[in-house]
Motif scaffolding. Structure first.
Motif, PDB file in Angstrom:
ATOM      1  N   MET A 129       0.861  -1.260   0.030  1.00 22.98           N
ATOM      2  CA  MET A 129      -0.158  -0.073  -0.115  1.00 22.98           C
ATOM      3  C   MET A 129       0.930   1.312   0.019  1.00 22.98           C
ATOM      4  N   TYR A 130       2.120   1.099   0.600  1.00 25.27           N
ATOM      5  CA  TYR A 130       2.873   2.270   0.614  1.00 25.27           C
ATOM      6  C   TYR A 130       3.868   2.424  -0.501  1.00 25.27           C
TER       7      TYR A 130
ATOM      8  N   ARG B 288       8.955   1.614  -1.472  1.00 29.03           N
ATOM      9  CA  ARG B 288       8.968   1.342  -0.188  1.00 29.03           C
ATOM     10  C   ARG B 288       8.812  -0.102   0.245  1.00 29.03           C
TER      11      ARG B 288
ATOM     12  N   LEU C  88      11.379  -2.405   2.276  1.00 29.55           N
ATOM     13  CA  LEU C  88      10.801  -3.133   3.223  1.00 29.55           C
ATOM     14  C   LEU C  88      11.104  -4.816   3.171  1.00 29.55           C
TER      15      LEU C  88
ATOM     16  N   THR D 267      -8.004  -1.159   7.647  1.00 32.21           N
ATOM     17  CA  THR D 267      -7.334  -1.849   6.380  1.00 32.21           C
ATOM     18  C   THR D 267      -6.504  -2.790   6.348  1.00 32.21           C
TER      19      THR D 267
ATOM     20  N   GLN E  79       5.557   9.850   0.411  1.00 33.74           N
ATOM     21  CA  GLN E  79       4.775   8.708   0.727  1.00 33.74           C
ATOM     22  C   GLN E  79       3.443   9.016   0.699  1.00 33.74           C
ATOM     23  N   SER E  80       2.727   7.945   0.355  1.00 36.41           N
ATOM     24  CA  SER E  80       1.044   8.155   0.352  1.00 36.41           C
ATOM     25  C   SER E  80       0.640   6.827   0.540  1.00 36.41           C
ATOM     26  N   ASN E  81      -0.571   6.993   0.750  1.00 35.58           N
ATOM     27  CA  ASN E  81      -1.357   5.766   1.116  1.00 35.58           C
ATOM     28  C   ASN E  81      -2.845   5.866   0.642  1.00 35.58           C
ATOM     29  N   THR E  82      -3.403   5.090  -0.331  1.00 40.06           N
ATOM     30  CA  THR E  82      -4.768   5.238  -0.685  1.00 40.06           C
ATOM     31  C   THR E  82      -5.666   5.193   0.160  1.00 40.06           C
ATOM     32  N   PHE E  83      -5.436   4.116   1.046  1.00 38.48           N
ATOM     33  CA  PHE E  83      -6.576   3.758   2.008  1.00 38.48           C
ATOM     34  C   PHE E  83      -6.031   4.045   3.499  1.00 38.48           C
ATOM     35  N   SER E  84      -6.990   4.386   4.099  1.00 36.20           N
ATOM     36  CA  SER E  84      -6.788   5.003   5.641  1.00 36.20           C
ATOM     37  C   SER E  84      -6.140   3.955   6.524  1.00 36.20           C
ATOM     38  N   THR E  85      -4.743   4.114   7.218  1.00 33.01           N
ATOM     39  CA  THR E  85      -4.334   3.162   8.194  1.00 33.01           C
ATOM     40  C   THR E  85      -4.336   4.196   9.532  1.00 33.01           C
TER      41      THR E  85
ATOM     42  N   GLU F 192      -0.698   1.266  12.832  1.00 36.40           N
ATOM     43  CA  GLU F 192      -0.578   0.377  11.729  1.00 36.40           C
ATOM     44  C   GLU F 192       0.446   0.644  10.839  1.00 36.40           C
ATOM     45  N   THR F 193       0.579   1.878  10.365  1.00 33.30           N
ATOM     46  CA  THR F 193       1.672   2.322   9.423  1.00 33.30           C
ATOM     47  C   THR F 193       2.928   2.277   9.976  1.00 33.30           C
TER      48      THR F 193
ATOM     49  N   GLU G 187       3.820  -0.164  12.273  1.00 35.03           N
ATOM     50  CA  GLU G 187       3.995  -1.506  12.321  1.00 35.03           C
ATOM     51  C   GLU G 187       4.562  -2.136  10.927  1.00 35.03           C
ATOM     52  N   ILE G 188       4.090  -1.483  10.111  1.00 35.40           N
ATOM     53  CA  ILE G 188       4.799  -1.967   8.747  1.00 35.40           C
ATOM     54  C   ILE G 188       6.324  -2.128   8.574  1.00 35.40           C
ATOM     55  N   GLY G 189       6.909  -1.224   9.314  1.00 35.92           N
ATOM     56  CA  GLY G 189       8.463  -1.106   9.633  1.00 35.92           C
ATOM     57  C   GLY G 189       8.928  -2.393   9.883  1.00 35.92           C
TER      58      GLY G 189
ATOM     59  N   GLU H 100      -4.964  10.342   7.629  1.00 34.42           N
ATOM     60  CA  GLU H 100      -5.718  11.268   6.727  1.00 34.42           C
ATOM     61  C   GLU H 100      -5.963  12.595   7.529  1.00 34.42           C
TER      62      GLU H 100
ATOM     63  N   GLN I   2       8.185   4.861  10.909  1.00 33.52           N
ATOM     64  CA  GLN I   2       8.154   3.561  10.259  1.00 33.52           C
ATOM     65  C   GLN I   2       9.434   3.027   9.800  1.00 33.52           C
TER      66      GLN I   2
END
Lengths: 329, 488
Positions: A217-218, A222, A226, A272, B84-90, B94-95, B97-99, B137, B151
């Protein structure tokens, strides 16, 4: 967080069970649940239940689940809220395959009633391969813009093929249009059996990529940084989603709305995170289509409405309500 | 830690980056500078393995990056791209944690305590913990940028590649993020390579800088070896000037705008003088560049008003700063546009002189009180400090001076003043020798910075000659006035 997840899963399971119960028991003949296992009480009800109602409800559930989970995965993969299982054109391929059998009156010996489904899958498969090869020719990294545009090109080409076949048809018109509007009626267990393995494989492939979907999604860069093997995951998700979509369309026709909106509704209510979005969409898609099928066969009984009409008819207001609620927060 | 060996590459066939090599040791912060489109981001992409170089090698701990699988590479190196962008809201959490993705493996990923700790720590360091359940957002651009930095930190690798990490951040958060990164570098041996737009920030925080021009290395070294006026001007094609940072031994630059302000032929003269009940003021219509040792707004700066104020003998010197500020406001002057001095002498008796010179003209204004005159060569014999008796000198020049001309101008004026004291036989009462000045003399040199440019202002330059003559004559006259007053 944990509480929310528990609530998400329990409410989705509850919804699915309720839908299933209503779907099985309500109809032109109301069937008490007691006749489920006992043939002696009411042999006729038992027969309707096991030979007609049950496969129909299960097929509706399978189709709904397939489209919803594929839609959720495609929206995440393409990072586009307007994406749905039909975006990359596989469903149009399935439709062309299926309609051709009606138009040309093809019926392969021994497989008889399976013919439409088999041809549908063939169409879907050929389209998927062509789309992937074409997209790869344009850019090797399969950028999401490339995929979406390739899908648009193929979808519109195949859509015109469908229109052509429809325009040229005479007495086949009604079955073609009926098929295009989508239905899960009178398919019996054989279609359930066809769809089942694809549902299992497709969903499993997508579920294996749930974390990769979160990361992608990122953006591809990215995600690469990752540690995601972006190309491999893209192929896996595209193939998984297409298997689900192609199989679903082949057995039931193009049923709209489920694949677009169920993932959205699920995302708005439960978030999400694809680890949960995928299974939750799966269940909610099944519930929605079972309910829609129930309504389509009861609302103007003894006539039946095409299920595709009902999905949007019910889905759109529900979607509007959730959207409104969500934004007003 | 990171070794880049002669890499070249780019998109399609045209190389954007050409033959770049450098080495970054563990615990070092390297900044990459260069104008737009010079290949900074492409270089970062090649180092991070997103873009394959056409030639050359990138090694991390001696291992070529293509030998590492994506997950291994992600554990060693974190890359934070520009946008950096994301279409869906997180949510923020959560963002971040992706790291932890590269640290998760297995069929069912289990969230370990280590994962949790890394995420919490990253959110604390970037000050986003308080938003952890908020959707991205609803955050501002700067807050969002901090979430993405969190992240990257949660990835817990030893090497961090950043592409303009302080984009969208206000100065407080620029400072916070860079302070934090610098601290991780110094205290925990984090290695950082970052692209910077802001030359001053890069100079302040980096150990080494790499200046790129058209895909190649133009300069590499410590900040003072890279941030060189002419070099930066050549590479960026913009006029700048470098100067010292007030606290750190790191050069800073200022942009020199290319608009000629509509101040043609503006000059100053004695008509700019205004005399009040207890002060004398010089009020210009535009700011002059000033170097002074005043009470208010001393040092180098741009000011339009200079005042010299008479205070009583018993003036309380303790609160001079606040009292003087109050005074400036009361008199209706702008505190940020005014240089202020004071004296016990009556400022109505100030000597004002104007001299025409080949470059323009020069104004000298002097008030002299010599009650406390001393000989500087005997000053060490004194123990008591005394503040009464001051010579205040203003030299105002219609002309354009370099910075060294300002300093030379001050020297020349000081020498002329001492000479005046000698002529008037002003004595140091303790040592009984000729005095050189008083302990509290103030000097102001101001220039309109228009007209002829003067690089130097030593005694034999046109402007130096006038300063010498003017200050000497005015000071002699002021001392004579003082003596006459005393006799009365």
């Amino acid at each position: 967080m944990k509480k929310k997840l528990l609530l998400a899963y329990s409410s989705s399971i509850f919804l699915l069970l309720i839908s299933f119960w209503f779907g099985v028991s309500i109809g032109s003949v109301d069937i008490p649940l007691s006749s489920l296992w006992n043939e002696e009480i009411n042999p006729r009800a038992f027969s309707i239940l096991w030979n007609i109602r049950m496969p129909r409800v299960i097929l509706a559930g399978f189709v709904g689940a397939s489209l919803a989970i594929a839609g959720a995965a495609f929206q995440g993969l393409l990072r586009n809220p307007l994406a749905d299982p039909y975006t990359i054109g596989v469903s149009s391929g399935a439709s062309v395959g299926a309609i051709s059998t009606i138009f040309f009156g093809i019926s392969i010996p021994f497989i008889g009633s399976y013919t439409i489904a088999i041809f549908g899958m063939l169409g879907a498969f050929i389209t998927l391969i062509t789309v992937l090869i074409f997209a790869r020719l344009i850019d090797r990294s399969l950028k999401m813009e490339t995929l979406i545009l390739t899908g648009v090109i193929f979808s519109s080409f195949l859509a015109s093929c469908i229109s052509l076949l429809t325009a040229l048809s005479h007495e086949e018109l009604k079955p073609i249009v009926g098929w295009l509007l989508g239905s899960v009626a009178m398919r019996g267990w054989s279609y359930v059996n066809i769809l089942f393995p694809f549902l299992l494989i497709g969903s499993f492939i997508l579920w294996l990529n749930r974390r990769e979907l979160n990361v992608m999604m990122y953006g591809d860069d990215r995600a690469t940084a990752l540690g995601v093997n972006v190309k491999r995951s893209k192929y896996a998700i595209l193939i998984g989603g297409s298997v689900l979509t192609g199989a679903a369309v082949s057995v039931s026709g193009t049923i709209g709305f489920v694949g677009l909106v169920v993932p959205h509704m699920t995302r708005m209510v439960w978030g999400t995170d694809h680890r949960h979005l995928l299974p939750l969409s799966f269940m909610n898609g099944a519930s929605l289509l079972i309910i829609c099928d129930l309504i389509s066969r009861t609302i103007v009984a003894p006539e039946e409405l095409p299920i595709g009409v009902i999905t949007a008819f019910i889905g759109a207001p529900v979607f509007a309500y959730i959207f409104y609620k969500q934004r007003r927060k | 830690m990171l070794k880049v060996e002669q890499i070249s590459g780019g998109y399609h066939q045209t190389p954007i980056v050409r033959d770049i090599s450098f080495l970054v040791n563990k615990g070092e912060f390297l900044g990459i500078l260069g104008p737009n489109g010079c290949g900074k981001s492409t270089l970062i992409k090649m180092i991070s393995g997103i873009l394959k170089p056409t030639s050359g090698k990138v090694l991390i701990d001696g291992i070529p990056i293509e030998k590492l699988n994506p997950r291994q590479l992600a554990k060693k190196m974190t890359v934070l791209p520009q946008m950096q962008s994301n279409t869906f809201s997180t949510t923020v959490r959560e963002t971040v944690e992706i790291g932890r993705y590269p640290h998760q493996s297995g069929f069912f990923s289990s969230w370990s305590e280590e994962d949790e700790e890394a995420v919490i720590k990253a959110m604390e360091l970037t000050d986003v913990l308080k938003y952890q359940d908020t959707n991205l957002e609803f955050l501002s651009g700067g807050e969002r940028q901090r979430v993405f930095i969190a992240q990257a930190l949660a990835q817990s690798s030893e090497l961090l590649l950043l592409d303009e990490p302080t984009n969208y951040l206000d100065i407080a958060h620029q400072k916070q993020i860079l302070d934090m990164i610098r601290k991780e570098v110094t205290e925990h041996g984090l290695t950082v390579v970052s692209v910077f737009h802001d030359i001053n920030l890069a100079s302040l925080y980096c150990d080494h800088l790499l200046l790129m021009e058209a895909g190649s290395v133009k300069a590499y070294g410590e900040p003072h070896e890279v941030i060189i006026e002419q070099q930066i001007m050549d590479v960026y094609e913009a006029r700048i000037s470098t100067q010292a940072h007030p606290e750190q031994p790191k050069p800073q630059m200022a942009i020199l705008p290319d608009f000629e302000e509509q101040r043609k032929e503006k000059s100053v003269s004695l008509s700019n003088i205004q005399k009040g009940e207890d002060y004398i003021a010089f009020i210009a219509e535009f700011p002059l560049k000033v170097l002074s040792s005043a009470v208010h707004n001393a040092g180098l700066g741009w000011y339009a008003t200079f005042i010299n104020r008479t205070v009583p003998q018993e003036y309380d010197i303790e609160n001079v700063k606040t009292e003087f500020l109050q005074y400036i406001i009361e008199k209706g002057f702008s505190p940020t546009n005014t240089v202020g001095m004071m004296t016990a002498v009556d400022t109505k008796k100030a000597v004002m002189k104007e001299y025409l010179a080949p470059f323009g003209s020069l104004i000298v204004i002097v008030t002299a009180g010599i009650g406390g005159a001393i000989d500087v060569s005997h000053a060490y014999e004194r123990t008591a400090y005394q503040t009464i008796g001051t010579i205040n000198t203003w030299v105002i020049i219609n002309g354009k001076l370099s910075e060294e001309a300002f300093v030379q101008g001050m020297m020349t004026a000081t020498e002329a003043k001492s000479k005046a004291l000698q002529t008037e036989k002003v004595m140091d009462k303790l040592s009984n020798t000729i005095a050189t000045g008083t302990p509290t003399d103030s000097l102001l040199v101001a220039a309109t910075q228009q007209g002829e440019f003067m690089q130097y202002a030593g005694p034999l330059t046109e402007v130096g000659k006038m300063i010498g003559k003017g200050v000497y004559e005015a000071t002699v006259e002021a001392i004579q006035i003082y003596k006459r007053e005393m006799e009365r």
